[in-house]
Design a protein around this motif. Structure first.
Motif, PDB file in Angstrom:
ATOM      1  N   LEU B  61       0.860  -1.186   0.000  1.00  0.00           N
ATOM      2  CA  LEU B  61       0.000   0.000   0.000  1.00  0.00           C
ATOM      3  C   LEU B  61       0.890   1.227   0.000  1.00  0.00           C
ATOM      4  CD1 LEU B  61      -2.976   0.748   0.186  1.00  0.00           C
ATOM      5  CD2 LEU B  61      -2.800   0.658   2.655  1.00  0.00           C
ATOM      6  N   LYS B  62       1.178   1.740  -1.152  1.00  0.00           N
ATOM      7  CA  LYS B  62       2.095   2.875  -1.265  1.00  0.00           C
ATOM      8  C   LYS B  62       1.836   3.639  -2.556  1.00  0.00           C
ATOM      9  CE  LYS B  62       6.434   1.947  -2.635  1.00  0.00           C
ATOM     10  NZ  LYS B  62       6.494   2.362  -4.045  1.00  0.00           N
ATOM     11  N   THR B  63       2.442   4.813  -2.650  1.00  0.00           N
ATOM     12  CA  THR B  63       2.428   5.530  -3.919  1.00  0.00           C
ATOM     13  C   THR B  63       3.634   5.060  -4.726  1.00  0.00           C
ATOM     14  OG1 THR B  63       3.762   7.336  -3.030  1.00  0.00           O
ATOM     15  CG2 THR B  63       1.380   7.570  -2.853  1.00  0.00           C
ATOM     16  N   PRO B  64       3.597   5.243  -6.055  1.00  0.00           N
ATOM     17  CA  PRO B  64       4.731   4.788  -6.867  1.00  0.00           C
ATOM     18  C   PRO B  64       6.046   5.463  -6.443  1.00  0.00           C
ATOM     19  CG  PRO B  64       2.840   5.212  -8.267  1.00  0.00           C
ATOM     20  CD  PRO B  64       2.472   5.695  -6.900  1.00  0.00           C
ATOM     21  N   LYS B  65       7.134   4.787  -6.708  1.00  0.00           N
ATOM     22  CA  LYS B  65       8.472   5.291  -6.383  1.00  0.00           C
ATOM     23  C   LYS B  65       8.661   6.734  -6.875  1.00  0.00           C
ATOM     24  CE  LYS B  65      13.364   4.356  -7.180  1.00  0.00           C
ATOM     25  NZ  LYS B  65      14.370   3.568  -7.901  1.00  0.00           N
ATOM     26  N   THR B  67       7.117   9.363  -5.950  1.00  0.00           N
ATOM     27  CA  THR B  67       5.937  10.233  -5.903  1.00  0.00           C
ATOM     28  C   THR B  67       5.424  10.304  -4.468  1.00  0.00           C
ATOM     29  OG1 THR B  67       4.281   8.488  -6.220  1.00  0.00           O
ATOM     30  CG2 THR B  67       5.270   9.429  -8.199  1.00  0.00           C
ATOM     31  N   ARG B  68       4.521  11.235  -4.244  1.00  0.00           N
ATOM     32  CA  ARG B  68       3.946  11.361  -2.907  1.00  0.00           C
ATOM     33  C   ARG B  68       2.538  11.917  -3.004  1.00  0.00           C
ATOM     34  NH1 ARG B  68       6.022  17.054  -0.238  1.00  0.00           N
ATOM     35  NH2 ARG B  68       6.129  18.259  -2.151  1.00  0.00           N
ATOM     36  N   ASP B  69       1.767  11.657  -1.958  1.00  0.00           N
ATOM     37  CA  ASP B  69       0.516  12.377  -1.801  1.00  0.00           C
ATOM     38  C   ASP B  69       0.820  13.712  -1.136  1.00  0.00           C
ATOM     39  OD1 ASP B  69      -1.137  10.192  -2.658  1.00  0.00           O
ATOM     40  OD2 ASP B  69      -0.834   9.261  -0.700  1.00  0.00           O
ATOM     41  N   GLU B 175       7.588  12.737  -9.975  1.00  0.00           N
ATOM     42  CA  GLU B 175       6.465  13.586 -10.385  1.00  0.00           C
ATOM     43  C   GLU B 175       6.638  14.894  -9.642  1.00  0.00           C
ATOM     44  OE1 GLU B 175       1.755  13.146 -10.627  1.00  0.00           O
ATOM     45  OE2 GLU B 175       2.395  13.083  -8.554  1.00  0.00           O
TER      46      GLU B 175
END
Lengths: 519, 519
Positions: B61-65, B67-69, B175
């Motif tokens: 459960l993570k964001t892609p390498k 990247t961040r929320d 990103e």
């Protein structure tokens, strides 16, 4: 939107071939202009790939299929619409978040049913497998689960991606904005749900798009109705998606699909037909709670009781004039578990013509209904799909169909020949005489430093006329004109573009005078 | 940022294995915490791919390498930064445009030199081959050529994508936002170029990030310098990229690279060394125009003359205190043709530590320099690459390194324990008594309808304490409290959260009173 180059000797030949093929296709099937455009684009691409006969690389100068640039005028409209919507979200106390444009492919898997084929995947260049986000709801649920958030009221405005059949003239793109407001948390029934409807109402009123109505239904009522009408459990979903077509097809055709394609009995279909023709308010919910058949379903009763409660809150919110309980509303996405709703523009002339579906692959949410401009519902199970222990976070939300709204606003702006300003410049620093560049730059520096929005032409000796013309074209209201005499007198000639009035203002008072006149 | 689940029987085992491997790696190479985090993420991903021994699907459960929320606090900071920047762009009369997040792959081909390998491609799912945009400049040039625009002053704030080695603790993501301002058009020399620098100056001042300086140079001066120092034509570019490392390496190492790796003569390298150590202002440009060697290059003289002119405009713009003509500045991208510049934060404690490059693939613009927060230059040839007839549209622009600025602002907000509000709610409608939900909803409706930003708890009978706590936590300044007595008297008890003062306000005056107190 389209330009081709690189063709030299063969361009005339290929050009006429393209045209004749387009004519042929046109006569063949009565295509729309948009369809012809796309056919042309495909052929030109093909041409470009084949390469010219002069060995020069053929290159198509365009944006990808189903996407567009926003020019400054479109951006000005877009910003106005966003501002109205964000203002409403903030009035209701929402925070905002953002998530990456792509997610792990796995995050999206199993969330969209059949529509999964419309997801854009990224190329495997090593590392993680990624996909572009398909909506903002699944990333939101992933965000909640990942950060163990159980309470939030958030909005999220961002682009999502669907490899759908674009219909750009009607605002259906492969890259498009979604504008979502969601309330997550364990609360007393129907209060957040009612606020979502209040928000839709406020936004559609403020955007002034003409009359609208908001249809409400509940997944549990649909499922209960299917059960009491004798639809087998495993056919709920497929029958539901047939019901969903009532917006675009007459009942007879919907019934035919149910009976002939989906193997439902005629009696069951007729029974469904009776129910889905019902529309009303709290009274209808009360009547159905007494209905001998419907009241046999616990699910349906739970849904109907909530609809009653919902309407009591909608009355307090003063929005029942636009909301209708409509048993034919059946939104496509799998994840809804309770109340569902959809807003439609009802004013003639604004709602676009009925879309010929032609078996188009994946009619997505945006095409659910003619004139649909917002939709949403309750999805209490989605966050649990991401939580390691399956802990549920009840959610309800709404998505504003912003692209369709942009299209309507653009058409309106064009129709009334309204001048859309694309800058906010208050004053142009100009001169009628030569060799005053430095003086113009000095003055514009004074204005910028004082927070005035100001422009100056990037020419040593521009003509006064071209400076004034620029003001007229871009709607700049004031011109500050410098000349030898003004410099000697310590004044600036301030000209009002609209009426050509000119008045000398002492240099020290100029900033205040501009602020006064443009406030 | 990371959570793993689905592991049952084997989790303890795998967990300890992961830790020991990380320890091993750590002891091996003295990794940073961020590097360890990434290593852990990789291992957990691997673990997830391998699957558990209980047959349950493993899911990370993570964001892609890379990247961040953005959580609501980060969004509040982001919006503040954007607002400052956009305000400045608008003060200078800019319009805005938007382009799709992906372009035809071909559009990006041949624009980024070696960095092309960092472009994200989309999977070929039929149809056009697409890539995520790598910057906003190439899409801008494509937009100008496609729409035959020869004059525009525009800004564009949007995310771009690079498959680079992320260093997220220092604000380097895969990103990330770019924030570009560009002026396209045929104008008199150095006027738009000077305005770009003025804009950088204004933005960095207003964001209050501490002291900064803006380095200026010109591609023509660099090329002229290489020529007169005896660098072969075909080595200009590679020597230029070595010079570009002077920010991170001492001159001795740069020289070594020139001589040992790139095969330059010692004498030529020494001559370059003398030039690239020079810094100054208009005076330096004048001196170099008299320099016996440098003055032999027509290109260098053209560049130096323009630098002189540029500084004369910068004087008028009152920004020479922060601008320095620096012959060691050599920005990476191929498309620059004239003036180049870069802004750096110089204040200790804000600029992050020197980055260990470790042969990281593709050091991009963002990593060009420690503390670099803006950069840009003139690119007169790029639009012509897209035009069928090669028509040129001269352009100059600047890109604000917004992610690094976000990082600094976030650190600052944390450091001073400043409370960042994530909503704008003015008043909470509350009650101390039971069974007043409807009355609370009625009042909040009145407030919403009057444009007040208001909240109400989604509970039938919330405790007063929890309502007040919510106000304290989210910084809501006022509470409108209803009780039986207030309803009878036609008043509302208005409570100031900060000092707990309460006063009865007649219902008819409430809206005005709230506006007055929160304006």
């Amino acid at each position: 939107m389209l330009a081709v180059f690189g063709v030299r000797t063969s361009s005339a030949l290929l050009g006429s071939w393209t045209v004749s093929r387009v004519r042929f296709l046109h006569s063949l099937s009565g295509m729309t202009v948009a369809q012809i455009d796309e056919e042309v684009a495909k052929l030109l691409e093909l041409k470009a790939k084949l390469g010219g006969d002069d060995g020069k690389h053929q290159f198509v100068l365009k944006t990808p299929k189903g996407t567009r640039d926003y020019n400054p005028k479109q951006m000005a409209i877009r910003e106005k619409v966003f501002s109205t919507i964000i203002h409403c979200f903030k009035r209701h106390g929402a925070e905002t978040i953002d998530t990456p444009v792509f997610e792990l492919k796995e995050t999206l898997t199993g969330k969209y049913g059949e529509d999964s084929k419309l997801i854009y995947d990224l190329k495997d260049q090593g590392g993680e497998l990624l996909s572009l986000r398909y909506d903002l709801t699944v990333p939101f649920a992933r965000y909640l689960a990942m950060n163990k958030i159980t309470n939030i009221k958030r909005y999220h405005i961002a682009k999502v991606y669907r490899r759908d059949n674009p219909a750009m003239t009607r605002g259906r793109y492969r890259e498009f904005y979604q504008c979502d407001f969601d309330i997550a948390g364990q609360y007393d029934a129907m209060i957040p749900d009612a606020e979502c409807l209040k928000i839709v109402y406020e936004i559609l009123r403020e955007l002034d798009l003409g009359d609208f109505r908001i249809k409400v239904n509940d997944r549990r009522i649909l499922d209960g109705m299917f059960a009491v009408c004798g639809v087998p459990d495993d056919k709920f979903r497929t029958i539901c998606s047939t019901v969903d077509k009532l917006d675009k097809m007459p009942w007879e055709d919907v019934k035919k699909e149910m009976v002939n394609e989906k193997g439902l009995s005629e009696a069951a279909a007729d029974q469904i037909g009776t129910y889905v023709s019902m529309q009303g308010g709290m009274d209808l919910a009360e009547r159905l709670l007494q209905d001998p058949k419907m009241s046999q379903s616990k699910q349906a009763c739970a849904g109907l009781t909530d609809i009653k409660l919902l309407f009591s809150y909608l009355q307090i919110f003063q929005i029942t004039d636009k909301v209708v309980f409509d048993l034919s509303l059946a939104r496509g996405l799998d994840y809804y578990t309770g109340v569902i709703y959809e807003a439609l523009l009802t004013q003639a002339g604004v709602a676009p013509v009925v879309e010929a579906q032609n078996g188009a692959p994946g009619s997505t949410e945006e095409s659910v209904s003619v004139g649909s401009v917002a939709g949403g519902g309750r999805y209490d199970g989605l966050v649990g799909m991401f939580d390691p222990k399956g802990r549920k976070v009840p959610c309800v939300g709404v998505s504003i169909g912003i692209e369709r709204i942009f299209s309507i606003m653009e058409q309106k702006a064009e129709a009334c020949a309204e001048k859309v300003r694309t800058t906010e410049v208050q004053v142009m620093v100009a001169s009628a005489q030569k060799n005053l560049l430095e003086e113009r730059l000095k003055l514009v520096t004074e204005l910028w430093n004082a927070g005035i929005k100001a422009e100056v032409m990037y020419k040593k000796n521009p003509k006064l006329l071209s400076q004034l013309q620029h003001c007229e074209e871009s709607g700049i209201p004031l011109v500050a004109i410098l000349g030898e005499q003004e410099l000697k007198d310590g004044v600036v000639k301030l000209r009002v573009v609209a009426n050509r009035e000119e008045v000398d203002i002492s240099r020290g008072d100029l900033v205040e005078e501009i602020k006064r006149r443009t406030s």
